[in-house]
Design a protein around this motif. Structure first.
Motif, PDB file in Angstrom:
ATOM      1  N   GLU A   1      28.933 -52.051  50.553  1.00  0.00           N
ATOM      2  CA  GLU A   1      30.164 -51.601  49.900  1.00  0.00           C
ATOM      3  C   GLU A   1      31.174 -51.032  50.886  1.00  0.00           C
ATOM      4  OE1 GLU A   1      28.930 -48.805  46.950  1.00  0.00           O
ATOM      5  OE2 GLU A   1      28.172 -50.342  45.601  1.00  0.00           O
ATOM      6  N   GLU A   2      30.699 -50.256  51.841  1.00  0.00           N
ATOM      7  CA  GLU A   2      31.585 -49.541  52.755  1.00  0.00           C
ATOM      8  C   GLU A   2      31.753 -50.223  54.111  1.00  0.00           C
ATOM      9  OE1 GLU A   2      33.186 -46.882  51.651  1.00  0.00           O
ATOM     10  OE2 GLU A   2      32.116 -46.969  49.740  1.00  0.00           O
ATOM     11  N   GLY A   3      30.906 -51.232  54.403  1.00  0.00           N
ATOM     12  CA  GLY A   3      30.977 -51.901  55.696  1.00  0.00           C
ATOM     13  C   GLY A   3      30.404 -51.071  56.824  1.00  0.00           C
ATOM     14  N   GLU A   4      29.653 -50.037  56.471  1.00  0.00           N
ATOM     15  CA  GLU A   4      29.064 -49.164  57.487  1.00  0.00           C
ATOM     16  C   GLU A   4      27.720 -49.714  57.944  1.00  0.00           C
ATOM     17  OE1 GLU A   4      28.920 -45.347  55.650  1.00  0.00           O
ATOM     18  OE2 GLU A   4      31.089 -45.109  55.706  1.00  0.00           O
ATOM     19  N   CYS A   5      27.253 -49.216  59.078  1.00  0.00           N
ATOM     20  CA  CYS A   5      25.996 -49.715  59.617  1.00  0.00           C
ATOM     21  C   CYS A   5      24.797 -48.974  59.074  1.00  0.00           C
ATOM     22  CB  CYS A   5      25.976 -49.661  61.121  1.00  0.00           C
ATOM     23  SG  CYS A   5      27.106 -48.569  61.850  1.00  0.00           S
ATOM     24  N   ILE A   6      23.670 -49.634  59.203  1.00  0.00           N
ATOM     25  CA  ILE A   6      22.374 -49.026  58.933  1.00  0.00           C
ATOM     26  C   ILE A   6      21.677 -48.986  60.284  1.00  0.00           C
ATOM     27  CG2 ILE A   6      20.153 -49.237  57.791  1.00  0.00           C
ATOM     28  CD1 ILE A   6      21.502 -50.741  55.557  1.00  0.00           C
ATOM     29  N   GLY A   7      21.610 -47.805  60.865  1.00  0.00           N
ATOM     30  CA  GLY A   7      21.039 -47.702  62.203  1.00  0.00           C
ATOM     31  C   GLY A   7      21.864 -48.504  63.183  1.00  0.00           C
ATOM     32  N   SER A   8      21.276 -49.513  63.771  1.00  0.00           N
ATOM     33  CA  SER A   8      21.984 -50.326  64.761  1.00  0.00           C
ATOM     34  C   SER A   8      22.510 -51.641  64.192  1.00  0.00           C
ATOM     35  CB  SER A   8      21.063 -50.611  65.940  1.00  0.00           C
ATOM     36  OG  SER A   8      19.955 -51.377  65.521  1.00  0.00           O
ATOM     37  N   TYR A   9      22.434 -51.837  62.868  1.00  0.00           N
ATOM     38  CA  TYR A   9      22.840 -53.105  62.268  1.00  0.00           C
ATOM     39  C   TYR A   9      24.067 -52.953  61.375  1.00  0.00           C
ATOM     40  CZ  TYR A   9      18.478 -54.985  63.974  1.00  0.00           C
ATOM     41  OH  TYR A   9      17.455 -55.392  64.791  1.00  0.00           O
ATOM     42  N   THR A  10      24.984 -53.899  61.505  1.00  0.00           N
ATOM     43  CA  THR A  10      26.210 -53.924  60.715  1.00  0.00           C
ATOM     44  C   THR A  10      26.256 -55.227  59.928  1.00  0.00           C
ATOM     45  OG1 THR A  10      27.332 -52.701  62.454  1.00  0.00           O
ATOM     46  CG2 THR A  10      28.721 -53.816  60.853  1.00  0.00           C
ATOM     47  N   PRO A  11      26.580 -55.152  58.616  1.00  0.00           N
ATOM     48  CA  PRO A  11      26.667 -56.390  57.839  1.00  0.00           C
ATOM     49  C   PRO A  11      27.993 -57.100  58.097  1.00  0.00           C
ATOM     50  CG  PRO A  11      27.205 -54.538  56.444  1.00  0.00           C
ATOM     51  CD  PRO A  11      26.818 -53.971  57.778  1.00  0.00           C
ATOM     52  N   ARG A  12      27.955 -58.408  58.044  1.00  0.00           N
ATOM     53  CA  ARG A  12      29.190 -59.187  58.124  1.00  0.00           C
ATOM     54  C   ARG A  12      28.954 -60.520  57.431  1.00  0.00           C
ATOM     55  NH1 ARG A  12      30.907 -63.133  61.733  1.00  0.00           N
ATOM     56  NH2 ARG A  12      29.199 -64.128  62.811  1.00  0.00           N
ATOM     57  N   VAL A  13      30.041 -61.151  57.013  1.00  0.00           N
ATOM     58  CA  VAL A  13      29.967 -62.455  56.365  1.00  0.00           C
ATOM     59  C   VAL A  13      30.360 -63.498  57.404  1.00  0.00           C
ATOM     60  CG1 VAL A  13      30.856 -63.902  54.508  1.00  0.00           C
ATOM     61  CG2 VAL A  13      30.490 -61.461  54.123  1.00  0.00           C
ATOM     62  N   THR A  14      29.528 -64.528  57.548  1.00  0.00           N
ATOM     63  CA  THR A  14      29.795 -65.586  58.525  1.00  0.00           C
ATOM     64  C   THR A  14      30.848 -66.550  57.985  1.00  0.00           C
ATOM     65  OG1 THR A  14      28.123 -67.099  57.666  1.00  0.00           O
ATOM     66  CG2 THR A  14      27.389 -65.457  59.303  1.00  0.00           C
ATOM     67  N   GLU A  15      31.272 -67.475  58.830  1.00  0.00           N
ATOM     68  CA  GLU A  15      32.235 -68.496  58.407  1.00  0.00           C
ATOM     69  C   GLU A  15      31.679 -69.384  57.298  1.00  0.00           C
ATOM     70  OE1 GLU A  15      33.668 -70.687  61.771  1.00  0.00           O
ATOM     71  OE2 GLU A  15      34.411 -68.876  62.766  1.00  0.00           O
TER      72      GLU A  15
END
Length: 88
Positions: free
Chosen positions: A46-60
């Motif tokens: 929801e916030e685009g924040e990381c969990i530990g060392s991982y960040t979510p993103r949407v690929t092409e």
């Protein structure tokens, strides 16, 4: 990731098990239980924040991907509840 389902006081904790290795259950606040882990993932998405060392993103290709940040950036930040960065 695995959930400890043994009949003991630590039942429900989240751990990591690599193929051909034992499970590891180091205490991590955001992974202390399935509800804590799911709350962390939901907040991160929801916030685009990381969990530990991982960040979510949407690929092409419109797929969800978790990217690991570099070691120096990780070491320079402190994290609080749900893996949110603590501003200094």
């Amino acid at each position: 990731m695995v959930i400890d389902q043994r009949d003991c006081t630590k039942q429900g904790r989240i751990g990591i098990a690599w193929h051909d290795d034992v499970s590891h259950f180091e205490p991590v606040a955001r992974m202390s239980s399935l509800p804590a882990l799911l709350a962390s993932v939901a907040n991160s998405l929801e916030e685009g924040e990381c969990i530990g060392s991982y960040t979510p993103r949407v690929t092409e290709e419109d797929e969800l991907e978790w990217r690991q940040r570099d070691e120096e950036e990780i070491a320079s930040k402190r994290y609080g509840k749900f893996g949110r960065p603590i501003d200094e």
